[in-house]
Design an enzyme around this catalytic site. Structure first.
Site, mmCIF file in Angstrom:
data_model
loop_
_atom_site.group_PDB
_atom_site.id
_atom_site.type_symbol
_atom_site.label_atom_id
_atom_site.label_comp_id
_atom_site.label_asym_id
_atom_site.label_seq_id
_atom_site.Cartn_x
_atom_site.Cartn_y
_atom_site.Cartn_z
ATOM 1 N N ALA A 46 -41.142 6.084 -20.707
ATOM 2 C CA ALA A 46 -41.935 5.515 -19.614
ATOM 3 C C ALA A 46 -42.528 4.196 -20.102
ATOM 4 C CB ALA A 46 -43.048 6.488 -19.250
ATOM 5 N N GLY A 76 -39.538 9.719 -21.425
ATOM 6 C CA GLY A 76 -38.985 9.756 -20.066
ATOM 7 C C GLY A 76 -37.503 9.416 -20.042
ATOM 8 N N GLU A 133 -35.786 12.497 -20.783
ATOM 9 C CA GLU A 133 -35.949 13.407 -19.633
ATOM 10 C C GLU A 133 -34.962 13.059 -18.517
ATOM 11 O OE1 GLU A 133 -40.278 12.695 -19.690
ATOM 12 O OE2 GLU A 133 -40.474 14.867 -19.502
ATOM 13 N N GLU A 166 -43.933 11.882 -27.071
ATOM 14 C CA GLU A 166 -45.173 11.677 -26.311
ATOM 15 C C GLU A 166 -46.434 12.040 -27.087
ATOM 16 O OE1 GLU A 166 -42.395 12.990 -25.116
ATOM 17 O OE2 GLU A 166 -41.995 12.289 -23.088
#
Ligand code: 3HC
Ligand code: NAI
Length: 705
Positions: free
Chosen positions: A62, A101, A104, A124
């Site tokens: 992200a 992310g 993911e 993270e």
């Protein structure tokens, strides 16, 4: 240029993220992927879709810059939903780093192919976060619960080979990842491969014994003191055993939000950016390019010279190490070999890798052997005359354009540079012990250091896996200059009635790995003792060092002699309270004539930490450090300040600069104004109600660019 590009190769469509430098999943990337998915869904020709990227890496996560800002739609969950519902076969094409992310998104594709050398992970927790886009639910479905838990809680990425073995990727590729991904997708289409939705897979929990999560929690709590994210990550993953996929994802989102708004995450995100911004040299002419460093010379093969040589060898850079005699060379090599043995024991290096590295370090007693070196670092005893003599020699033998550096901890780099005919090529490279392991490198900019030399040092730091922080010349540079006040107050506190173990406990509880007395025992009490004798007495408060000086004079130099402030059993590093040192302290308290009192934990903490802020502010005001975040980076990476508290200057902003200035005034009234003197900047910020970071970003935005 579209942030998410699109291309068709036969029946295969490629959705290609192009958001340099690391393809962070910003709002435009999220919106772009959704648009492209809609586009391919409507195209009957397209049988399979590749989710890939352009540039140096797949999506590395992200966009961290968006955290802490108002949410920007569409969010990552919307992208995952789009991926999860697409009726076309989706293949993720991974290379570089597939992190957070990014991983993911890859997990939400039906299949994954990775270039050899790819790193895959859920890092993270390093930002005080947990996976927020289904990673805690999809990863266990792909690699099993235990492996997923380990990856998510440790934050450590795994290799492509390990990912293949674990089931996270389906195929490894070499060469052109997009070509390989297209061929893989075509093959899957030809074989009528199922659209394997990760969310629909079962989780195998057969290897999860009763009490597994409790035990895992305990083990994790012990090594992640002060952090909330690892605990939240366990909770998110554990839900796999009791919730269906969709509830598990909702639960994960709730926990992710809790992590996102935690103090720890905010601080760790500050550290992430501070560690990147620190590499920027303000107002550097963009035409300036770094010099090439292909060969390094090191003078001295002691504690530091040996560690520095290893740091370069570890990065594959050949080193010529000069010592006073063949015997000294041999002794240095033995020490390096012994250090490397530790890495072999811990499974970090193989025998063959160690031999390769040692072979890069060549010993010599002859200065002429430095003729080829691009950089020569001096790491001999901390004596000005000796260093000057060595720099005259180096100036004689080094080729034009070679950089000359000193590893001095305190000595005046300008005076050393002045011994040469090339002061523009001279700077300080202050490594921390053990130099092969510690990440911090203070890059000391002397008055005449050429910007090109400074830039070379900054780039080199990254190449040898260090974080280089630029400091101007002053006594102790950034880190050791600040350390003085911290150690002084610890010493005064024990004379006033606190016990060394109380001081250490308060500092440990704050989040440091060790308190000041335990650290000094580890480093050797004689080091500070000798230093204090080299500098004018007025620099120090003699009372603060009464205990330490007496201990050294008794031969108690710390762990290496089995006793210092504490005592140590043979072979143990565990400090134990020692009546002998308590007796010495009692005598010194009496001799100093300090009234004895019970000192609370809060006073201990503030007396030790406020001097860091006080000195840090002066360091900024004098332009010794460029930015408050640079100081934070120094103290986190060199002195064990807890990263999740953001560093001393960030912490000061959270406490409130005004409050700190008021406390300094009170300490000045009660303990004398000699040390407790707020400087100009601290007073100004206090008056204006500003924090360090806020002020610097407002006043000097260009130094962050
Ligand atoms: N968001 C925004 N910027 C990022 C970024 C990210 N996730 N990751 C890296 N960057 C920026 C850096 O700040 C740096 O910017 P700069 O050049 O302006 O200083 C630039 O990208 C290059 O980064 P590095 O110098 O670190 O490049 P390296 O090649 O050495 O390393 C990397 C690349 C391995 C990707 C490393 O940058 C890294 O580890 N980044 C963080 C990855 C991460 O933590 N991802 C998870 C984010 S949280 C998340 O995804 C939550 C999700 O679950 C919802
Ligand atoms: P050390 O005593 O372990 O090693 C010094 C080495 O230099 C010895 O091996 C000695 O034989 C060699 N030497 C002495 N004169 C020499 C000469 N003329 N030519 C070649 N080699 C010579 O010292 P240490 O701890 O490695 O410190 C070196 C420098 O690094 C000092 O300036 C010190 O202040 C600095 N420093 C030390 C740190 C530490 O934690 N030990 C941390 C950061 C900097």
């Amino acid at each position: 240029m579209a942030v998410v590009g699109f291309e068709k190769r036969g029946e295969v469509a490629l959705i290609l993220v192009d958001n340099p430098p690391v393809n962070a999943i910003s709002r435009q990337v999220r919106a772009g992927i959704i648009d492209r998915i809609i586009q391919v869904q409507e195209d009957p020709q397209v049988k399979a879709v590749i989710l890939g990227a352009i540039g140096r890496t797949f999506m590395a996560g992200a966009d961290i810059k968006e955290f802490g800002q108002p949410p920007l739609e569409p969010g990552l969950p919307a992208v995952l939903q789009a991926l999860d519902h697409t009726p076309k076969l989706m293949v993720a094409a991974l290379f570089g780093s597939a992190l957070g992310g990014g991983l993911e998104l890859a997990q939400a594709c039906h299949y994954r192919i990775a270039l050899k050398g790819t790193k895959l992970g859920q890092p993270e927790v390093n930002l005080g976060l947990i996976p927020g886009a289904g990673g805690s639910q999809r990863l266990p479905r792909l690699v099993g619960l235990k492996k997923a838990l380990e990856m998510i809680v440790s934050g450590r990425p795994i290799s492509a080979e390990e990912a293949l073995e674990a089931g996270l990727v389906d195929r490894l590729a070499e060469g052109d990842i997009l070509e390989a991904a297209v061929a893989f997708a075509e093959q899957m289409v030809a074989e009528h491969a199922a659209l394997r939705r990760t969310s629909m897979l079962d989780v195998d929990t057969s290897d999860i014994e009763a009490g597994f999560f409790d035990a895992y929690r305990q083990k994790t709590a012990a090594r992640s003191r002060g952090l909330v994210a690892p605990e939240l990550a366990i909770e998110a993953v554990e839900a796999v055993t009791s919730m269906n996929f969709s509830d598990g994802v909702t639960n994960e989102r709730r926990l992710f939000m809790q992590a996102l708004y935690s103090k720890e995450s905010e601080a760790l995100r500050h550290v992430f950016f501070a560690e990147h911004v620190v590499r920027r040299i303000p107002h550097l002419d963009p035409m300036i390019k770094p010099r090439r460093i292909d060969a390094v010379g090191v003078v001295g093969g002691g504690t530091m010279g040996g560690g520095i040589s290893m740091a370069f060898a570890n990065a594959g850079i050949p080193v010529t190490m000069l010592e006073v005699s063949d015997q000294a060379i041999e002794a240095a090599k033995q020490r390096m070999r012994a250090n490397y043995q530790g890495a072999i024991k811990r499974g970090k290096l193989t025998e063959a890798e160690v031999e390769e590295r040692l072979a890069l370090i060549r010993g010599t007693t002859n200065y002429e052997d430095f003729g080829e070196a691009d950089l020569i670092i001096e790491a001999v005893f901390e004596q000005m005359d000796l260093k000057k003599e060595i720099f005259r020699e180096l100036d004689r033998v080094a080729r034009p354009g070679a950089i000359l550096a000193t590893n001095t901890s305190y000595l005046d780099t300008n005076a050393i540079a002045a011994e040469t005919n090339r002061p523009g090529d001279v700077l300080g490279l202050h490594f921390f012990s053990p130099a092969n392991l510690m990440r911090l490198l203070e890059i000391v900019k002397a008055a005449k250091t050429h910007p090109e030399v400074l830039l070379t040092a900054v780039k080199l730091a990254k190449r040898i896996s260090k974080i280089g922080v630029i400091s101007a010349v002053c006594h102790g540079f950034i880190g050791n200059r600040m350390l003085e006040g911290y150690i002084r107050e610890a010493g005064l506190l024990v004379l006033e009635g606190a016990e060394p173990q109380d001081v250490d406990q308060v500092i440990y509880d704050f989040g440091f790995a060790m308190g000041p007395f335990a650290v000094m025992d580890l480093a050797g009490l004689d080091i500070g003792y000798m230093l204090r004798r080299q500098f004018p007495a007025e620099r120090f408060d003699a009372n603060a060092y009464r205990l330490l000086d007496r201990l050294v004079e008794m031969g108690r130099k710390g762990q290496k002699t089995g006793a210092g402030v504490y005592k140590y059993e043979a072979g143990s590093r565990q400090p134990q309270i020692d009546p002998v040192s308590e007796g010495v302290l009692a005598e010194e308290r009496k001799a100093a004539g300090f009234p004895q009192r019970r000192i609370g934990d809060e006073e201990i903490l503030l007396r030790c930490l406020f001097p860091l802020v006080l000195e840090g502010a002066k360091i900024l005001d004098e332009n010794v450090a460029y930015r408050p975040g640079d100081i934070d980076v120094v103290w986190i990476n060199g002195y064990g300040f807890p990263a999740y508290k953001g560093g001393p200057m960030y912490w000061a902003d959270k406490v409130g600069v005004g409050k700190i200035e008021a406390a300094i005034e009170i300490f000045g009234e009660t303990h004398g104004g000699r040390w407790w003197q707020a400087g100009r900047l601290l007073k100004y910020l206090s008056r204006e109600g500003l924090g360090f970071e806020e002020y610097y970003r407002q006043k000097f935005p260009s130094i962050y660019e």
